[in-house]
Design an enzyme around this catalytic site. Structure first.
Site, PDB file in Angstrom:
ATOM      1  N   ASP A  20       8.580   6.451   2.688  1.00 20.83           N
ATOM      2  CA  ASP A  20       7.303   7.161   2.608  1.00 20.83           C
ATOM      3  C   ASP A  20       6.657   7.136   3.981  1.00 20.83           C
ATOM      4  O   ASP A  20       6.405   6.055   4.531  1.00 20.83           O
ATOM      5  CB  ASP A  20       6.397   6.487   1.573  1.00 20.83           C
ATOM      6  CG  ASP A  20       5.016   7.117   1.499  1.00 20.83           C
ATOM      7  OD1 ASP A  20       4.893   8.319   1.799  1.00 20.83           O
ATOM      8  OD2 ASP A  20       4.049   6.405   1.154  1.00 20.83           O
ATOM      9  N   ASP A  31       3.307   8.303   5.808  1.00 21.21           N
ATOM     10  CA  ASP A  31       1.956   8.756   5.493  1.00 21.21           C
ATOM     11  C   ASP A  31       1.067   8.507   6.694  1.00 21.21           C
ATOM     12  O   ASP A  31       1.136   7.439   7.312  1.00 21.21           O
ATOM     13  CB  ASP A  31       1.431   7.997   4.273  1.00 21.21           C
ATOM     14  CG  ASP A  31       0.175   8.623   3.685  1.00 21.21           C
ATOM     15  OD1 ASP A  31      -0.836   8.733   4.419  1.00 21.21           O
ATOM     16  OD2 ASP A  31       0.187   8.997   2.506  1.00 21.21           O
ATOM     17  N   ASP A  61       6.275   3.183   5.386  1.00 23.28           N
ATOM     18  CA  ASP A  61       5.509   2.274   4.536  1.00 23.28           C
ATOM     19  C   ASP A  61       6.478   1.275   3.897  1.00 23.28           C
ATOM     20  O   ASP A  61       7.194   1.599   2.955  1.00 23.28           O
ATOM     21  CB  ASP A  61       4.774   3.084   3.469  1.00 23.28           C
ATOM     22  CG  ASP A  61       3.776   2.243   2.691  1.00 23.28           C
ATOM     23  OD1 ASP A  61       3.841   1.001   2.781  1.00 23.28           O
ATOM     24  OD2 ASP A  61       2.929   2.823   1.991  1.00 23.28           O
TER      25      ASP A  61
END
Length: 414
Positions: free
Chosen positions: A98, A100, A312
């Protein structure tokens, strides 16, 4: 969010789901699904432990319920609808990354700039997945999250049973955490046409040594080679010699003679090419192994910012993670959770390519001034009542800065 606004969003999402192309996961009956519904707003209550036995069942549910957020498990379970996690019987899980903007240091506040920055991180991660780990393009699924980043799904059988600790090690690798630069530089006996000469010195008691870069053609070694050559070229192009290589000059064994040799290498036809293609670092410079390792350690922060991928870690390490379903809508933006071919990433523009609603005028009441770039337009919203295209209305309402329609005694914005 008032009731009328909730109903507006739900109707728009339902119209989308009527003909949506949803990226249903493989092994559908083994996946847990979870939802957040507009009927629960303003509370974000997650309804989970649901499973579907067929694609038709899943698609009918999405159209009928028109959820604000749609997730499925990255894990495969024998009993995905069991209410307790320890009763689901975990069978394996995709490897997930992930990216972000929330987790990037010094991310810009402007949405478009933020998305551009996180795309660069995604491109760096993709390089690791293809080059360092050797996954095929068919084993990598890339998805724009619909919000501030990207998801990578690795669906190779090789990763399905990896535990959390192994997945953390992968995060450590792509981020460059605890990278020991000294192990990339090695002194070896000079033999043949590799170092500063072409003679063979085997059998001699005092063999001349040369410095080489380990793994110069792949992985972190390749990235170090790129960083070193870029640095040498950039420094050698400065106007004044005294301003060149300030980082190296701080080392006690680097003097004017060493600097002159580095400048000559950077300006030669083959010097930098030999670093990239042969890992050659001897340059007839004494103690170059020590000097090179020192430079990389001093430059570690800049080097890792340029080449490491910021992912992440908790998401990757979680073997029972829920993640957004490709083809669904993100209830915090109204944008599409869009699956991409790897070749599409570089040119992908989320603020245009992930916008699914049309131009129909919609009246909204904005609670504060707001600006955003959508579909190639700079939209500047003033506080109060105004008409905007439907795609902008959905976005602004999902972001919580507007309500649908207008309130009594609220003046229109001209």
């Amino acid at each position: 969010m008032d009731k009328r606004t909730t109903q507006f969003l739900k109707s728009r999402f339902q119209s989308y789901y009527k003909n949506a192309e949803i990226g249903l996961p493989d092994h559908l009956p083994n996946r847990e699904w979870a939802f957040i519904f507009y009927d629960d707003m303003p509370e974000k209550m997650m309804h989970r432990h649901k499973s579907f036995g067929s694609p038709g069942e899943a698609l009918d549910y999405l159209y009928g319920m028109a959820p604000a957020h749609v997730y499925n498990s990255t894990a495969y379970y024998e009993y995905p609808d069991a209410k307790k996690m320890n009763e689901k019987n975990w069978l394996g899980a995709e490897l997930i990354f992930d990216l972000d903007a929330d987790h990037l240091p010094n991310a810009p506040r402007n949405y478009a700039d933020m998305l551009e920055l996180v795309k660069k991180e995604a491109l760096k991660l993709l390089d690791f997945l293809l080059d360092d780990f050797g996954f095929s393009e068919q084993e990598i699924q890339l998805v724009f999250s619909g919000g501030r980043g990207y998801h990578f799904h690795i669906v190779s059988p090789k990763v399905l049973t990896l535990g959390s600790s192994e997945r953390r090690e992968i995060v450590n690798y792509v981020s460059g955490r605890d990278l020991e630069f000294k192990y990339f530089f090695r002194e070896v006996a000079m033999d043949g046409d590799f170092g500063t000469g072409s003679k063979t010195f085997k059998g001699m008691k005092n063999v001349p040594m040369k410095c080489t870069l380990v793994g110069y053609d792949s992985g972190w070694g390749r990235r170090i080679a790129l960083y070193l050559t870029d640095y040498m070229k950039r420094e050698s192009e400065k106007k004044y010699k005294k301003d060149m290589f300030p980082e190296l000059r701080r080392h006690e064994k680097v003097g004017d003679t060493t600097i002159k040799k580095l400048i000559n290498i950077a300006n030669s036809e083959t010097g930098l090419k030999d670093i990239l293609e042969k890992g050659r670092l001897d340059f007839d410079v004494r103690n170059f192994k020590e000097i090179a390792a020192y430079f990389m350690q001093e430059s570690a922060e800049d080097f890792l910012h340029r080449f490491g991928a910021s992912v992440d870690e908790p998401v990757t390490a979680d073997i029972k993670r829920l993640i957004r379903v490709p083809g669904s809508l993100h209830g915090g933006s109204g944008m599409l959770v869009k699956k991409l071919a790897l070749s599409e990433l570089e040119e992908f523009d989320p603020l245009n390519d992930a916008v699914v609603f049309g131009e129909r005028p919609v009246k909204i009441t904005a609670s504060k001034p707001f600006s955003v770039q959508l579909k190639g337009k700079d939209l500047r919203i003033e506080e109060g009542i105004q008409e905007v295209p439907e795609y902008a209305a959905v976005y602004l309402i999902c972001r919580g800065v507007a309500e649908y329609g207008h309130r009594r005694n609220q003046p229109d914005t001209v």
